[in-house]
Every structure is written in C-alpha cells, then in structure tokens.
Scaffold this motif. Structure first.
Motif, short mmCIF file in Angstrom:
data_model
loop_
_atom_site.label_atom_id
_atom_site.label_comp_id
_atom_site.label_asym_id
_atom_site.label_seq_id
_atom_site.Cartn_x
_atom_site.Cartn_y
_atom_site.Cartn_z
N ALA A 159 -17.25 7.59 7.64
CA ALA A 159 -17.35 6.70 6.48
C ALA A 159 -16.30 5.61 6.59
O ALA A 159 -15.24 5.81 7.19
N MET A 160 -16.60 4.45 6.01
CA MET A 160 -15.66 3.33 6.07
C MET A 160 -15.42 2.78 4.67
O MET A 160 -16.38 2.57 3.90
N VAL A 161 -14.17 2.57 4.33
CA VAL A 161 -13.79 1.94 3.06
C VAL A 161 -13.40 0.51 3.38
O VAL A 161 -12.45 0.26 4.13
N PHE A 162 -14.16 -0.45 2.85
CA PHE A 162 -13.92 -1.86 3.17
C PHE A 162 -12.80 -2.43 2.31
O PHE A 162 -12.48 -1.93 1.23
N GLN A 163 -12.23 -3.56 2.78
CA GLN A 163 -10.99 -4.04 2.18
C GLN A 163 -11.16 -4.77 0.86
O GLN A 163 -10.21 -4.90 0.10
N ASP A 164 -12.35 -5.27 0.53
CA ASP A 164 -12.53 -5.99 -0.73
C ASP A 164 -13.50 -5.22 -1.62
O ASP A 164 -14.71 -5.35 -1.48
N PRO A 165 -12.99 -4.42 -2.56
CA PRO A 165 -13.88 -3.58 -3.37
C PRO A 165 -14.82 -4.36 -4.28
O PRO A 165 -15.89 -3.88 -4.62
N MET A 166 -14.46 -5.60 -4.62
CA MET A 166 -15.32 -6.36 -5.52
C MET A 166 -16.59 -6.81 -4.82
O MET A 166 -17.67 -6.81 -5.38
N THR A 167 -16.47 -7.20 -3.54
CA THR A 167 -17.65 -7.63 -2.80
C THR A 167 -18.40 -6.44 -2.19
O THR A 167 -19.57 -6.56 -1.85
N ALA A 168 -17.73 -5.31 -2.04
CA ALA A 168 -18.39 -4.12 -1.46
C ALA A 168 -19.27 -3.41 -2.48
O ALA A 168 -20.14 -2.63 -2.12
N ASP A 180 -10.15 0.26 5.82
CA ASP A 180 -9.83 -1.09 6.28
C ASP A 180 -9.02 -1.82 5.20
O ASP A 180 -9.57 -2.25 4.19
N GLU A 181 -7.71 -1.94 5.44
CA GLU A 181 -6.81 -2.62 4.49
C GLU A 181 -7.04 -2.13 3.05
O GLU A 181 -7.34 -2.93 2.16
N PRO A 182 -6.95 -0.84 2.79
CA PRO A 182 -7.31 -0.32 1.47
C PRO A 182 -6.37 -0.75 0.35
O PRO A 182 -6.67 -0.54 -0.82
N THR A 183 -5.21 -1.33 0.69
CA THR A 183 -4.26 -1.73 -0.36
C THR A 183 -4.12 -3.24 -0.50
O THR A 183 -3.26 -3.72 -1.23
N THR A 184 -4.98 -4.00 0.20
CA THR A 184 -4.92 -5.46 0.10
C THR A 184 -5.16 -5.90 -1.33
O THR A 184 -6.04 -5.41 -2.02
N ILE A 206 -6.42 0.93 8.83
CA ILE A 206 -6.23 -0.42 9.37
C ILE A 206 -5.34 -1.19 8.40
O ILE A 206 -5.62 -1.24 7.20
N THR A 207 -4.27 -1.79 8.91
CA THR A 207 -3.37 -2.55 8.04
C THR A 207 -2.56 -3.56 8.84
O THR A 207 -2.42 -3.42 10.06
N HIS A 208 -2.05 -4.59 8.16
CA HIS A 208 -1.14 -5.53 8.81
C HIS A 208 0.30 -5.24 8.38
O HIS A 208 1.23 -5.90 8.82
N ASP A 209 0.46 -4.24 7.53
CA ASP A 209 1.75 -3.94 6.91
C ASP A 209 2.33 -2.64 7.49
O ASP A 209 1.87 -1.55 7.17
N LEU A 210 3.36 -2.77 8.31
CA LEU A 210 3.97 -1.58 8.90
C LEU A 210 4.60 -0.68 7.85
O LEU A 210 4.66 0.54 8.00
N GLY A 211 5.06 -1.27 6.74
CA GLY A 211 5.64 -0.48 5.68
C GLY A 211 4.67 0.51 5.08
O GLY A 211 5.06 1.59 4.62
N VAL A 212 3.38 0.16 5.10
CA VAL A 212 2.34 1.02 4.53
C VAL A 212 2.21 2.33 5.30
O VAL A 212 1.94 3.38 4.73
N VAL A 213 2.40 2.27 6.62
CA VAL A 213 2.09 3.43 7.46
C VAL A 213 3.30 4.30 7.78
O VAL A 213 3.15 5.37 8.34
N ALA A 214 4.49 3.84 7.41
CA ALA A 214 5.72 4.52 7.82
C ALA A 214 5.73 6.00 7.49
O ALA A 214 6.08 6.84 8.31
N SER A 215 5.33 6.34 6.27
CA SER A 215 5.39 7.75 5.85
C SER A 215 4.02 8.42 5.82
O SER A 215 3.90 9.57 5.41
N LEU A 216 3.00 7.70 6.26
CA LEU A 216 1.63 8.21 6.12
C LEU A 216 1.02 8.65 7.45
O LEU A 216 0.38 9.70 7.53
N SER A 217 1.18 7.84 8.49
CA SER A 217 0.48 8.10 9.75
C SER A 217 1.29 8.98 10.70
O SER A 217 2.51 9.07 10.61
N SER A 218 0.55 9.61 11.62
CA SER A 218 1.22 10.39 12.65
C SER A 218 1.35 9.58 13.94
O SER A 218 2.29 9.76 14.71
#
Length: 339
Positions: free
Chosen positions: A100-109, A186-190, A218-230
């Motif tokens: 499953a994929m969560v797209f980055q713009d919930p209003m258009t999705a 895909d950029e879920p916090t944009t 997927i993100t452009h923000d390294l701060g987002v993944v610091a404590s989340l990803s392996s």
C-alpha cells in the motif's frame, strides 16, 4: 552487500532499476540504475532533496507511472514474486492488498465529493470482498486504530471537514484496510505543523510495531527519520549515493552529499551552535545528466576524476556503502584542508 541478506529476510528486492520519461522529443532519466532491498518488519527511509528520484523510484516499482514512462530492471522481487513478470491486472491486485502507498497530498488523494466512509468501504469491498455492513464495521475499527475520535460519526463527513493531519490519518487508514505487508509512505508529514508531524510519525511507528509490516518512508527531511528508521538510502540525481544503518548515516557518513545534508540540519538537542551550511548550486538536469558523479558540481571535495564517470561503490561494512571515489579518510583530510 546484497548477498549478506538471505532472501527470506527481504520483503522487496530491486536490482538496477531505470525510469525514463519520454516527452516533447526529450528523455528525462529520473532513476538511473538503483539497486536496494527492504527487509521484513523494518522501517527503511529514502532521503534526498526534491527531484532526486525518491517518489519516482517507488511508483516505478508499483507500476504507477504514466504512459510516457519507460521502466526497466534486472530484477524486482516482492516476497519472491517476480513483479517484472506480472500482468497489469496482477499488479493492480497486489497494490493496496499486499503493498500500500500513502501519497504526500491528502487533499488531492481523497475525492472531495465522497465521504470518508465511502473511501474506506470501497477499498474493503474491492480488496477483501466485504459486504456493506462488514465493511462499515471494519472502517470504524481502522479509523479508531489510527487515532481518529468518534469514528462512527466521521464516516459520514467529507475530506474538507478534516484537518490536514486528520486527512493524513485517513489515508493511512485506507492503506491499512487490506493489512498490507509493505507500506510506502511518500512524504507523509509534508505541509503539517511540527506537532502533527510528530503525531503522524509516532502513529506509523506504533502501527509497525502492532502489525509487523515493513515501511518505506520517503522524505527530504533527515530529522524525520533519525529516531524512526533502521536503515537509510540517500538519493541524488536519480542515483543511490549512500546506504547504511541510521546510526552509520548520522554518525559516520561516507558520501559528501550525505555530509552536506547533515551539515544543513539544525541539531538543537546536542547544543551544537555551529553555523548551518547550505548546499550551493542546483541539482543537475536529468534531461542531460552529467557523465560523472551528479553531485560533483556542488561538492567542495570534487576533482577532475569525479567528472569522468559515475563512481563505483566503496563498501564500508555489511550494511554501508557509498558512491564516491574518495575513501572516508580522504574526505576527512580534505575537510580539514577546506576548514
């Protein structure tokens, strides 16, 4: 490096994938030979600035590209199923149900003239064959699972009646309806404020712990993944520049681009008052990408050799590799010279 992981530990394995868009007589080489894998029950982050090829890479794997896109790969395996051999119908059935994929713009999705209940029950009826009553009951349970209050009442509301963070939760709920084994976010916090960003990330981690699914973030923000990803994949110019465990990327980055990204991120928790360094210049055009390292033009360590061809990977451990002609020690020495 790929050989260090057994096939039964991988949920997704991709070898040498290329994606090219043919438009107005020109070819845009958006992804240029990327190989990677995602393991079972892990959160894998894909980072890089806009235009680096992150979203295109994932959409290419799922077969979500427009007609003018050409996708080739040596191999694409999902749970040992060969995705290259699948028909469009087989891929369609896999999407949503197993991936499953969560797209980055919930209003258009989300369809603005359909209720939240319609969006959820439609997915459940199509992929799990539920009747109206069962689908509605399951929809309420899934909305509750993603932390939406008064889920019964919310089913009758429309997307514009939800905040940005709530709409993002609805998209996550839709993705979870079919209990996928792999979730691509895909950029879920944009476009969300910092407090809501933290809630969404916490929700993804909680759901991953509860369900055991794998997540590609997927993100452009390294701060987002610091404590989340392996693990983290760093992309630039359609190429995978560096790959490593999260702690390796943050504490021992081996590629100049990764180092530059980290130097541009504030670190308030460390008390480090060092001046942030913006990355000069612009990302290269992928209509006519450079022959050598795509980051060479913006890299403070670059030399003539960097422009002659795409560098081979330097292997630093079973989990870390970087596409750079310089070793980590050479980069450190050049860093000291620059300073």
């Amino acid at each position: 490096m790929e050989k260090t992981k057994k096939n039964d530990e991988k949920i997704l394995s991709v070898e040498n994938i290329h994606t090219t868009f043919h438009t107005h007589g020109k070819s845009v080489k958006a992804v240029r030979g990327v190989s990677f894998h995602a393991d079972r029950q892990e959160i894998l982050a894909v980072v890089g600035e806009s235009g680096s090829g992150k979203s295109v890479l994932m959409k290419s794997i799922l077969g979500l590209m427009p007609e003018n896109a050409e996708v080739t790969a040596d191999q694409m395996l999902f749970l040992d199923q060969d995705m290259m051999e699948m028909t469009p119908e087989q891929l369609r059935k896999m999407r949503g149900k197993e991936i499953a994929m969560v797209f980055q713009d919930p209003m258009t999705a989300l369809n603005p003239v359909r209720t939240i209940g319609f969006h959820l029950t439609e997915v459940l009826k199509r992929h799990r064959g539920m009747d109206n009553r069962s689908a509605r009951k399951e929809a309420v349970a899934v909305l509750e699972q993603v932390g939406i209050p008064s889920p019964e009442k919310r089913l009758g509301q429309y997307p514009h009646e939800f905040s940005g963070g709530m709409r993002q939760r609805v998209l996550i709920a839709m993705a979870l309806c079919c209990r996928p084994k792999l979730l691509i976010a895909d950029e879920p916090t944009t476009a969300l404020d910092v407090t809501i960003q933290a809630q969404i990330l916490e929700l993804l981690k909680k759901l991953q712990d509860e369900t055991g699914m794998s997540i590609i973030l997927i993100t452009h923000d390294l701060g987002v993944v610091a404590s989340l990803s392996s693990r983290i994949l760093v992309m630039y110019g359609g190429l995978l520049m560096e790959e490593g465990l999260t702690r390796e990327i943050f504490y021992a980055p081996r590629h100049p681009y990764t180092r530059a990204l980290l130097q541009a991120v504030p670190k308030p928790q460390t008390g480090d008052k060092k001046r942030l360094e913006p990355i000069p210049g612009m990302a290269p055009s992928l209509i006519d990408p450079p022959d050598g390292c795509p980051f060479a033009e913006r890299c403070k360590f670059a030399c003539e050799e960097c422009e002659k061809g795409i560098p081979k990977y330097r292997i630093y451990s079973d989990t870390q590799r970087a596409m750079c002609i310089f070793s980590a020690e050479e980069l450190d020495a050049r860093e000291r010279k620059v300073e």
